[in-house]
Design a protein around this motif. Structure first.
Motif, PDB file in Angstrom:
ATOM      1  N   LEU A 258      42.554  -4.257 -10.058  1.00 11.02           N
ATOM      2  CA  LEU A 258      43.269  -4.197 -11.331  1.00 11.02           C
ATOM      3  C   LEU A 258      42.456  -3.460 -12.391  1.00 11.02           C
ATOM      4  O   LEU A 258      43.002  -2.649 -13.153  1.00 11.02           O
ATOM      5  CB  LEU A 258      43.599  -5.605 -11.818  1.00 11.02           C
ATOM      6  N   ASP A 259      41.157  -3.733 -12.445  1.00 17.48           N
ATOM      7  CA  ASP A 259      40.300  -3.049 -13.427  1.00 17.48           C
ATOM      8  C   ASP A 259      40.343  -1.541 -13.202  1.00 17.48           C
ATOM      9  O   ASP A 259      40.455  -0.760 -14.157  1.00 17.48           O
ATOM     10  CB  ASP A 259      38.865  -3.553 -13.327  1.00 17.48           C
ATOM     11  N   ALA A 260      40.263  -1.122 -11.941  1.00 13.72           N
ATOM     12  CA  ALA A 260      40.289   0.301 -11.631  1.00 13.72           C
ATOM     13  C   ALA A 260      41.647   0.919 -11.961  1.00 13.72           C
ATOM     14  O   ALA A 260      41.732   2.056 -12.467  1.00 13.72           O
ATOM     15  CB  ALA A 260      39.952   0.510 -10.148  1.00 13.72           C
ATOM     16  N   PHE A 261      42.701   0.169 -11.686  1.00 13.72           N
ATOM     17  CA  PHE A 261      44.050   0.686 -11.936  1.00 13.72           C
ATOM     18  C   PHE A 261      44.319   0.814 -13.434  1.00 13.72           C
ATOM     19  O   PHE A 261      44.802   1.852 -13.910  1.00 13.72           O
ATOM     20  CB  PHE A 261      45.071  -0.241 -11.279  1.00 13.72           C
ATOM     21  N   ILE A 262      43.986  -0.222 -14.197  1.00 14.47           N
ATOM     22  CA  ILE A 262      44.244  -0.216 -15.638  1.00 14.47           C
ATOM     23  C   ILE A 262      43.399   0.841 -16.336  1.00 14.47           C
ATOM     24  O   ILE A 262      43.825   1.446 -17.334  1.00 14.47           O
ATOM     25  CB  ILE A 262      43.996  -1.615 -16.230  1.00 14.47           C
ATOM     26  N   ALA A 263      42.199   1.101 -15.809  1.00 18.11           N
ATOM     27  CA  ALA A 263      41.322   2.110 -16.418  1.00 18.11           C
ATOM     28  C   ALA A 263      41.985   3.486 -16.445  1.00 18.11           C
ATOM     29  O   ALA A 263      41.684   4.318 -17.321  1.00 18.11           O
ATOM     30  CB  ALA A 263      39.998   2.176 -15.651  1.00 18.11           C
ATOM     31  N   ARG A 264      42.902   3.735 -15.523  1.00 19.24           N
ATOM     32  CA  ARG A 264      43.575   5.039 -15.467  1.00 19.24           C
ATOM     33  C   ARG A 264      44.489   5.242 -16.676  1.00 19.24           C
ATOM     34  O   ARG A 264      44.862   6.375 -16.987  1.00 19.24           O
ATOM     35  CB  ARG A 264      44.393   5.158 -14.182  1.00 19.24           C
ATOM     36  N   PHE A 265      44.854   4.155 -17.362  1.00 19.99           N
ATOM     37  CA  PHE A 265      45.714   4.275 -18.540  1.00 19.99           C
ATOM     38  C   PHE A 265      44.909   4.523 -19.815  1.00 19.99           C
ATOM     39  O   PHE A 265      45.470   4.874 -20.847  1.00 19.99           O
ATOM     40  CB  PHE A 265      46.554   3.006 -18.714  1.00 19.99           C
ATOM     41  N   GLY A 266      43.604   4.288 -19.760  1.00 22.18           N
ATOM     42  CA  GLY A 266      42.754   4.518 -20.919  1.00 22.18           C
ATOM     43  C   GLY A 266      42.901   3.462 -22.008  1.00 22.18           C
ATOM     44  O   GLY A 266      42.440   3.662 -23.137  1.00 22.18           O
ATOM     45  N   LYS A 267      43.552   2.351 -21.693  1.00 21.68           N
ATOM     46  CA  LYS A 267      43.758   1.262 -22.654  1.00 21.68           C
ATOM     47  C   LYS A 267      43.690  -0.068 -21.927  1.00 21.68           C
ATOM     48  O   LYS A 267      43.884  -0.129 -20.715  1.00 21.68           O
ATOM     49  CB  LYS A 267      45.133   1.365 -23.334  1.00 21.68           C
ATOM     50  N   ASP A 268      43.454  -1.130 -22.685  1.00 19.09           N
ATOM     51  CA  ASP A 268      43.611  -2.472 -22.132  1.00 19.09           C
ATOM     52  C   ASP A 268      45.086  -2.754 -21.930  1.00 19.09           C
ATOM     53  O   ASP A 268      45.940  -2.207 -22.637  1.00 19.09           O
ATOM     54  CB  ASP A 268      43.000  -3.524 -23.069  1.00 19.09           C
ATOM     55  N   ILE A 269      45.411  -3.638 -20.992  1.00 15.31           N
ATOM     56  CA  ILE A 269      46.810  -3.922 -20.679  1.00 15.31           C
ATOM     57  C   ILE A 269      47.558  -4.434 -21.909  1.00 15.31           C
ATOM     58  O   ILE A 269      48.752  -4.132 -22.105  1.00 15.31           O
ATOM     59  CB  ILE A 269      46.911  -4.939 -19.510  1.00 15.31           C
ATOM     60  N   GLU A 270      46.875  -5.189 -22.777  1.00 15.77           N
ATOM     61  CA  GLU A 270      47.536  -5.734 -23.970  1.00 15.77           C
ATOM     62  C   GLU A 270      47.941  -4.638 -24.943  1.00 15.77           C
ATOM     63  O   GLU A 270      48.801  -4.851 -25.809  1.00 15.77           O
ATOM     64  CB  GLU A 270      46.621  -6.734 -24.683  1.00 15.77           C
ATOM     65  N   PHE A 277      53.779   2.022 -19.905  1.00 10.05           N
ATOM     66  CA  PHE A 277      53.277   1.728 -18.563  1.00 10.05           C
ATOM     67  C   PHE A 277      54.120   2.432 -17.501  1.00 10.05           C
ATOM     68  O   PHE A 277      53.593   3.103 -16.606  1.00 10.05           O
ATOM     69  CB  PHE A 277      53.281   0.220 -18.324  1.00 10.05           C
ATOM     70  N   TYR A 278      55.444   2.295 -17.596  1.00  6.92           N
ATOM     71  CA  TYR A 278      56.303   2.882 -16.570  1.00  6.92           C
ATOM     72  C   TYR A 278      56.340   4.413 -16.672  1.00  6.92           C
ATOM     73  O   TYR A 278      56.447   5.103 -15.645  1.00  6.92           O
ATOM     74  CB  TYR A 278      57.706   2.291 -16.656  1.00  6.92           C
ATOM     75  N   GLU A 279      56.232   4.954 -17.887  1.00  8.30           N
ATOM     76  CA  GLU A 279      56.181   6.419 -18.026  1.00  8.30           C
ATOM     77  C   GLU A 279      54.938   6.973 -17.345  1.00  8.30           C
ATOM     78  O   GLU A 279      55.013   7.979 -16.616  1.00  8.30           O
ATOM     79  CB  GLU A 279      56.200   6.797 -19.507  1.00  8.30           C
ATOM     80  N   LYS A 280      53.798   6.349 -17.555  1.00  6.01           N
ATOM     81  CA  LYS A 280      52.562   6.794 -16.908  1.00  6.01           C
ATOM     82  C   LYS A 280      52.637   6.611 -15.393  1.00  6.01           C
ATOM     83  O   LYS A 280      52.213   7.477 -14.626  1.00  6.01           O
ATOM     84  CB  LYS A 280      51.373   6.021 -17.472  1.00  6.01           C
ATOM     85  N   LEU A 281      53.186   5.475 -14.985  1.00  7.05           N
ATOM     86  CA  LEU A 281      53.279   5.185 -13.546  1.00  7.05           C
ATOM     87  C   LEU A 281      54.146   6.216 -12.835  1.00  7.05           C
ATOM     88  O   LEU A 281      53.882   6.561 -11.677  1.00  7.05           O
ATOM     89  CB  LEU A 281      53.852   3.784 -13.346  1.00  7.05           C
ATOM     90  N   SER A 282      55.148   6.725 -13.501  1.00  8.63           N
ATOM     91  CA  SER A 282      56.020   7.722 -12.884  1.00  8.63           C
ATOM     92  C   SER A 282      55.319   9.059 -12.688  1.00  8.63           C
ATOM     93  O   SER A 282      55.786   9.901 -11.919  1.00  8.63           O
ATOM     94  CB  SER A 282      57.280   7.924 -13.733  1.00  8.63           C
ATOM     95  N   GLU A 283      54.168   9.249 -13.380  1.00  8.45           N
ATOM     96  CA  GLU A 283      53.437  10.511 -13.293  1.00  8.45           C
ATOM     97  C   GLU A 283      52.290  10.466 -12.294  1.00  8.45           C
ATOM     98  O   GLU A 283      51.778  11.517 -11.874  1.00  8.45           O
ATOM     99  CB  GLU A 283      52.884  10.887 -14.673  1.00  8.45           C
ATOM    100  N   PHE A 284      51.846   9.270 -11.903  1.00  3.69           N
ATOM    101  CA  PHE A 284      50.705   9.145 -11.006  1.00  3.69           C
ATOM    102  C   PHE A 284      51.070   9.669  -9.613  1.00  3.69           C
ATOM    103  O   PHE A 284      52.156   9.377  -9.092  1.00  3.69           O
ATOM    104  CB  PHE A 284      50.250   7.691 -10.883  1.00  3.69           C
ATOM    105  N   SER A 285      50.143  10.399  -9.024  1.00  2.00           N
ATOM    106  CA  SER A 285      50.379  10.905  -7.662  1.00  2.00           C
ATOM    107  C   SER A 285      49.804   9.977  -6.601  1.00  2.00           C
ATOM    108  O   SER A 285      50.222   9.999  -5.447  1.00  2.00           O
ATOM    109  CB  SER A 285      49.773  12.306  -7.507  1.00  2.00           C
ATOM    110  N   ASP A 286      48.843   9.161  -6.973  1.00  4.22           N
ATOM    111  CA  ASP A 286      48.215   8.237  -6.028  1.00  4.22           C
ATOM    112  C   ASP A 286      48.173   6.862  -6.696  1.00  4.22           C
ATOM    113  O   ASP A 286      47.480   6.674  -7.696  1.00  4.22           O
ATOM    114  CB  ASP A 286      46.805   8.715  -5.690  1.00  4.22           C
ATOM    115  N   ILE A 295      50.851  -5.683 -12.429  1.00  7.32           N
ATOM    116  CA  ILE A 295      51.130  -5.302 -13.810  1.00  7.32           C
ATOM    117  C   ILE A 295      52.626  -5.390 -14.095  1.00  7.32           C
ATOM    118  O   ILE A 295      53.049  -5.820 -15.178  1.00  7.32           O
ATOM    119  CB  ILE A 295      50.612  -3.878 -14.104  1.00  7.32           C
ATOM    120  N   MET A 296      53.460  -4.995 -13.134  1.00 13.13           N
ATOM    121  CA  MET A 296      54.907  -5.148 -13.293  1.00 13.13           C
ATOM    122  C   MET A 296      55.266  -6.611 -13.536  1.00 13.13           C
ATOM    123  O   MET A 296      56.125  -6.927 -14.355  1.00 13.13           O
ATOM    124  CB  MET A 296      55.623  -4.621 -12.057  1.00 13.13           C
TER     125      MET A 296
END
Length: 389
Positions: A258-270, A277-286, A295-296
């Motif tokens: 989770l720490d590694a996944f959330i780090a890809r957003f550049g923000k804390d989950i809060e 979240f879903y806009e970024k997730l739609s852009e991830f290739s991996d 997170i969902m």
């Protein structure tokens, strides 16, 4: 009442398609036809084409609980049950997406400790619960269950199956005379002692009625069940087909991923909005799919919390029932012939998504889990009932 072969022929010939359209929606006719065809074909091949089974539908309910009354919302997902009494003391049960057949002898009482995670524990528990509460002459049956119950929210599979089994026994053995309160007590006692899990009486009322209800059990001798027009707070419920996935991950591994996944957003989950979240997730290739699910679930719980807060009233919800029966060892002859068990751990999950985030959500799910992975779930407009007569 028609023979099972005639019912099957009618399904194949499309004679119930208008019924499927009204009950499940115009986009789900073909899928519904396939489900009923499978259920009737399986039951007929095993238990007899010339018998006259009863076909039930039991809505899947989502339970929301907090500091006030429970809120239970029935959906247009349902459990289909094809069943007929068999004039023996042994019930035979098969389930879709499960291996094997369970044989449940009414006179082998249990509970047996190694049955608690299996279908057989639920069926045996409900049968014994009727006896425990003084309802004798329980009939045995041949039953096939086609289930769309989901893990993780509201009714889990054992609770949904327990409600269905209780209603079937009530109809076949007692002409439907037991009240909702009595059936709720039976279900809770069975699950507490034979499946060793908590359950909530409100779910039983909601599934039987096919109505959103609030359940206040402040006075356990005079519960208050109110039917309501639920306010969804501009939220939507979806299922997502995530494929064969196991979420049984150690806490240490979950935290690291989770720490590694959330780090890809550049923000804390809060600090991440649901839409972002879903806009970024739609852009991830991996994508770490399991981390994405966690997170969902975070956003789903937030949205369910809004719905609960808007619809719950003062009071307390349904109290859990304590385990009071000690488990037994298997009988010398072997109490279990088969253990029906799911062939995979997860396939469908539930998501609650706000209106503003739903377009991004659909794009993200297509990116992560593939085309046509998402289905919209509607609130049920029908009760638990006998159908396809």
């Amino acid at each position: 009442m028609l023979e099972s072969q005639k019912l099957l022929d009618n399904v194949i010939d499309g004679k119930y398609n208008e019924f499927f359209r009204e009950r499940y929606g115009k986009d789900n006719v073909e899928m519904s036809q396939a489900r009923f065809k499978e259920a009737l074909l399986t039951w007929s091949q095993i238990y007899g084409r010339d018998r006259k089974p009863t076909i039930y539908s039991f809505p899947y309910s989502i339970l929301l609980a907090g500091d006030g009354s429970d809120v239970s919302i029935p959906t247009n997902m349902d459990m289909i049950v094809v069943v007929d009494s068999n004039n023996t003391n042994v019930s035979r049960v098969r389930c879709s997406a499960h291996n094997g057949e369970d044989n449940i002898d009414l006179y082998q009482h249990g509970p047996y400790s190694d049955e608690s995670n299996f279908t057989i524990g639920t069926i045996r528990g409900v049968q014994q619960a009727f006896l425990h509460f003084g309802h004798k002459n329980v009939l045995s049956f041949d039953m096939f269950v086609s289930s769309e119950t989901l893990p993780g929210f509201g009714l889990d599979e054992s609770a949904h199956l327990a409600i269905a089994t209780a209603c079937v026994i009530n109809d076949f053995s007692f002409d439907g005379k037991l009240s909702e309160k009595e059936l709720a007590e039976i279900v809770q006692w069975a699950l507490a002692n034979y499946v060793v899990t908590d359950s909530y009486a409100t779910d039983t009322y909601s599934t039987i009625r096919g109505k959103t209800v609030t359940g206040d059990f402040t006075n356990t001798d005079a519960e208050v069940i109110n039917e309501i027009d639920v306010n969804m707070c501009e939220n939507n419920i979806f299922t997502v087909d995530i494929g064969e996935t196991s979420l049984e991950i150690s806490d240490e591994e979950v935290d690291e991923r989770l720490d590694a996944f959330i780090a890809r957003f550049g923000k804390d989950i809060e600090d991440i909005s649901e839409q972002e979240f879903y806009e970024k997730l739609s852009e991830f290739s991996d994508v770490d799919k399991e981390a994405a699910l966690f997170i969902m679930d975070y956003f789903t719980q937030e949205n369910f919390g809004q719905i609960y807060a808007k619809n719950a009233v003062d009071g307390i919800g349904s109290p859990t029932v304590e385990t009071t029966v000690d488990p037994e060892k298997e009988s010398a002859g072997g109490a279990v012939k088969w253990h029906c068990k799911a062939m995979f751990k997860y396939s469908l999950i539930l998501a609650c998504v706000s209106d503003e985030a739903k377009d991004a959500f659909n794009k993200a799910m297509t990116n992560v889990y593939g085309q046509e992975s998402v289905d919209n779930i509607e609130i049920a407009k029908y009760p638990a009932q006998i159908i396809l007569e």
